[in-house]
Design an enzyme around this catalytic site. Structure first.
Site, short mmCIF file in Angstrom:
data_model
loop_
_atom_site.label_atom_id
_atom_site.label_comp_id
_atom_site.label_asym_id
_atom_site.label_seq_id
_atom_site.Cartn_x
_atom_site.Cartn_y
_atom_site.Cartn_z
N ALA A 154 0.95 -1.35 0.09
CA ALA A 154 -0.08 0.07 -0.21
C ALA A 154 0.81 1.22 0.02
O ALA A 154 0.37 2.27 0.08
CB ALA A 154 -0.79 0.07 1.35
N HIS A 155 2.18 1.17 -0.01
CA HIS A 155 3.23 2.46 -0.03
C HIS A 155 3.07 2.94 -1.34
O HIS A 155 3.07 2.50 -2.48
CB HIS A 155 4.63 1.99 0.49
CG HIS A 155 4.35 1.54 1.96
ND1 HIS A 155 5.31 1.92 2.95
CD2 HIS A 155 3.79 0.55 2.43
CE1 HIS A 155 5.22 1.37 4.20
NE2 HIS A 155 3.96 0.40 3.76
N ASN A 235 3.38 -11.22 4.35
CA ASN A 235 3.03 -10.16 3.49
C ASN A 235 4.12 -9.24 3.07
O ASN A 235 4.90 -8.78 3.77
CB ASN A 235 2.07 -9.18 4.28
CG ASN A 235 0.91 -10.02 5.10
OD1 ASN A 235 0.69 -10.28 6.13
ND2 ASN A 235 -0.07 -10.37 4.28
N ALA A 236 4.03 -8.81 1.66
CA ALA A 236 5.14 -8.03 1.07
C ALA A 236 6.42 -8.37 1.09
O ALA A 236 7.24 -7.79 1.53
CB ALA A 236 4.94 -6.55 1.90
N ASP A 269 -5.26 -10.76 12.44
CA ASP A 269 -6.36 -10.24 12.64
C ASP A 269 -7.60 -11.11 11.56
O ASP A 269 -8.72 -10.95 11.38
CB ASP A 269 -6.49 -9.09 11.68
CG ASP A 269 -6.19 -8.81 10.26
OD1 ASP A 269 -5.59 -9.70 9.86
OD2 ASP A 269 -6.25 -7.90 9.68
N GLY A 270 -7.16 -12.26 11.10
CA GLY A 270 -7.85 -13.20 10.37
C GLY A 270 -7.89 -12.84 9.25
O GLY A 270 -8.57 -13.56 8.12
N ASP A 294 -0.86 -3.32 13.03
CA ASP A 294 -0.47 -2.63 11.78
C ASP A 294 -1.91 -1.77 11.73
O ASP A 294 -2.32 -1.68 10.43
CB ASP A 294 -0.41 -3.69 10.59
CG ASP A 294 0.29 -2.88 9.05
OD1 ASP A 294 0.41 -3.35 8.38
OD2 ASP A 294 0.89 -1.79 9.49
N LEU A 328 -4.12 -5.02 0.53
CA LEU A 328 -4.35 -4.65 1.60
C LEU A 328 -3.63 -3.67 2.06
O LEU A 328 -2.44 -3.36 1.68
CB LEU A 328 -3.85 -6.15 2.60
CG LEU A 328 -4.96 -7.32 2.46
CD1 LEU A 328 -4.19 -8.48 3.32
CD2 LEU A 328 -6.29 -7.04 3.25
N SER A 329 -4.09 -2.88 2.91
CA SER A 329 -3.18 -1.70 3.57
C SER A 329 -3.54 -1.61 5.11
O SER A 329 -4.67 -1.24 5.52
CB SER A 329 -3.59 -0.48 2.96
OG SER A 329 -4.84 0.01 2.87
#
Lengths: 409, 254
Positions: A154-155, A235-236, A269-270, A294, A328-329
């Protein structure tokens, strides 16, 4: 009872009828607090012949060390990556609100931003103790801009930078101000990253690997130069591959220098990670798991559109995407929700779940002698939770700073 | 002597606890004080195996005792003998010991009064027998060099001065000591035997501890359990009225 405390006249509080998390187990013990620190009652009894001034019945609650969130981008409408005029009051608002999630210390996180933002915002963040006003600030977490274009998530791409030209000096010029910085996330495959990692580590700043396409040996080299954390595992970054596990392979790498441990953040967070992946990571390296939220500005608010630095994000339930995409962000999860979800998904013990949010982040930042435990002489930052891990009350330095039913003690 | 025989370790512990409770209630504690007995020297107070730690974790932290009323011999005092003498003075000043509770060692010692200790001894510094050192090695990871070799202890005479003595003996490894203590004569090699000459002694033990006794002895005392159980039933409470408390709670003596 007459008390003849030779060391200090400060009031002594004894929390009884509770189970405390100590030595990795929940034990039926009383918790003693004096002057904002956890007190050793045996020493008090024999050496000072002292006793409690106040006894509080905790009604069978669990007492755990306060949660430490090392990756939180904002919340309740406040975005740490936006250089607004009332930035200070924004950070104060978030630090006050997250007390109800059980967070007693945190690292305000800035996503990739133009240098002007860093120059304006960083001087306004100062390391400070928590209290009734809010959770303590341990220092800023700078996630970017020295990250990989391919894994920017998301950056914003136009703000990404490299430090090929001037290595550490480039980094310093970009951020402008490193005094309050605690963690920097960067991509280790970038040229001259080793120098930068070494320099940051020398200054006591924790280096984290993330938003990267590094392979395992690049990641291991980064660890050898001083990196100790992985930003939101899975992630990422490149997915795990059995012939090149990438950054994920650090969890079981045999090239980690002796005496060091690699920690890794997980957003439980699922949404960000399938529970099966969460379990694989946890089983591979349970002692390195650090729960992070996050969380973004929209956390704690109604669904809709909010900002994340230079981007606009849309919140729909628990999902947070860059507006108009499926990228996702951040998240809108709260720390206590993450702890509960982690415990359910992995089936781990309550002690393990609580430590992933308290002891492990403290160990990551090298502050476990002071925070993250209920050991004698530690800061008395702790939580009262019920058996389902819902926070009932939050204490900082032995003072109650938040209680579930909103009426004070 | 009353010999109370219960089937298991936990039953013996429970009986002893109830008896002590009743005795405390009957004593009508006000300025009642507690004394605790013997400690090895040379152990720092906060060592996990020190008596202070043991007493704290197993007793003091569970009750609301005022720290000033706790008297534990200080194994690190600069003048050990003076420490012992002062302890004796404190006992006298408190009006003497009402009830002394202790266990025995496999060599029949009471407190740290090892075989050969004078039966009229007072609180003093005592060297520990090899048996005791070996037995204590388990608290020091089996490293014999770490186990203290001397201890401060109340003397046999000091305990004999108590108005009542209760000894807890459980386990088969104590059986021979129990036999020597109650079925043989008074002998300074088995210092617990001194209590044969005390007017008011209670021995509480489990089945395993009776393994070396004569069947006749065991049957005799088991037969008395009906009467002995009256000492723990009814269980008294501090909340009772003054009139009931002032009645004597001892329906008989032996």
């Amino acid at each position: 009872m007459p008390s003849n405390k030779s060391v200090s006249d400060a009031p002594i509080v004894q929390f009884t009828n509770c189970r405390i998390l100590r030595d990795h187990r929940l034990q039926r013990e009383d918790l003693w607090v004096r002057e904002g620190k956890i007190l050793n009652p045996e020493k008090l009894f024999f050496d000072e012949k002292g006793s409690a001034d106040l006894q509080l019945d905790c009604k069978g609650s669990i007492i755990a060390p306060g949660f430490i969130d090392v990756q939180i981008n904002g919340g309740f409408g406040v975005d740490f990556s936006l250089a607004t005029d009332d930035f200070k009051s924004g950070i104060d608002l978030v630090s006050q609100k997250i007390l109800s999630h059980g967070v007693t210390s945190f690292c305000p996180t800035l996503v990739t931003s133009p240098p002007s933002v860093y120059h304006q915002v960083l001087p306004q963040i100062s390391v400070k103790n928590g209290g009734a006003h809010g959770a303590g600030i341990l220092g800023a977490h700078l996630e970017g801009p020295f990250i990989s274009k391919e894994k920017k998530g998301a950056h914003p791409e136009h703000c990404l930078r490299t430090f090929e030209a001037g290595a550490f000096q480039d980094l310093l010029n970009t951020y402008g101000f490193l005094d309050c910085v605690r963690i920097v996330t960067l991509a280790p495959e970038m040229k001259r990253s080793s120098e930068v990692i070494r320099e940051l580590t020398k200054r006591g700043i924790c280096v984290s690997l993330g938003h990267s396409v590094a392979n395992l040996s690049q990641a291991e080299e980064a660890v050898q130069h001083g990196a100790t954390f992985i930003t939101h595992l899975f992630n990422a970054m490149l997915p795990f591959h059995h012939r090149d596990p990438g950054i994920v392979g650090l969890l079981t790498s045999d090239k980690i220098p002796a005496g060091r441990r690699v920690f890794y953040g997980m957003i439980s967070d699922g949404i960000h990670t399938n529970p099966a992946a969460l379990r694989i990571a946890h089983r591979a390296h349970p002692k390195g798991l650090v729960l992070v939220t996050d969380a973004i500005a929209g956390m704690g608010l109604a669904p809709g559109r909010h900002t994340l630095g230079q981007q606009v994000v849309e919140i729909d339930g628990l999902n947070t995407y860059i507006a108009g995409t499926k990228t996702l962000s951040g998240s809108v999860a709260t720390m206590d929700t993450c702890v509960r979800h982690f415990q359910e998904a992995t089936g781990c013990s309550i002690e393990m779940a609580l430590e992933a949010a308290s002891l492990h982040p403290a160990q990551l930042l090298g502050i476990e002698h002071n925070k993250g435990t209920l050991n004698y002489d530690s800061d008395a930052d702790f939580l009262m939770l019920n058996d389902n891990l819902y926070v009932q009350a939050t204490y900082i330095a032995g003072q109650e700073v938040w209680r579930q039913d909103a009426s004070s003690m | 002597m009353k010999l109370i025989i219960l089937e298991t370790y936990s039953q013996a512990s429970e009986w002893a606890a109830k008896y002590i409770r009743n005795r405390i209630v009957q004593f009508g504690p006000g300025p009642g004080r507690f004394f605790t007995l013997g400690l090895p020297t040379g152990l720092p107070r906060d060592h996990p195996e020190s008596y202070h730690s043991f007493m704290w974790n197993n007793f003091f932290k569970h009750i609301d005792i005022s720290p000033e009323n706790v008297h534990i011999l200080d194994g690190n005092a600069p003048d050990l003998q003076a420490e012992c003498d002062v302890f004796e003075e404190k006992i006298k000043a408190a009006g003497g010991i009402e009830l002394f509770v202790g266990g025995i060692g496999p060599d029949g010692h009471i407190a740290f009064n090892e075989p050969g200790s004078s039966l009229v001894s007072r609180t003093r510094v005592k060297t520990l027998a090899m048996d005791t050192i070996l037995a204590n090695a388990r608290f020091f990871d089996g490293d014999l060099s770490k186990v203290p070799t001397m201890a401060l202890t109340v003397g046999v005479g000091t305990v004999m001065d108590a108005r009542e003595v209760m000894i807890l003996i459980t386990g088969a490894h104590k059986a021979f000591a129990l036999y020597k203590a109650i079925e043989e004569g008074v002998n300074h090699m088995w210092t617990v035997s001194a209590f044969q000459q005390h007017p008011n002694t209670v021995f509480v033990c489990d089945e395993d501890a009776t393994l070396e006794l004569k069947v006749k002895t065991v049957k005799y005392f088991k037969g008395l359990m009906l009467v002995h159980n009256k000492l723990v039933e009814p269980l008294y409470s501090m909340k009772e009225t003054g009139a009931e408390k002032s009645q004597s709670k001892k329906p008989y003596s032996d």
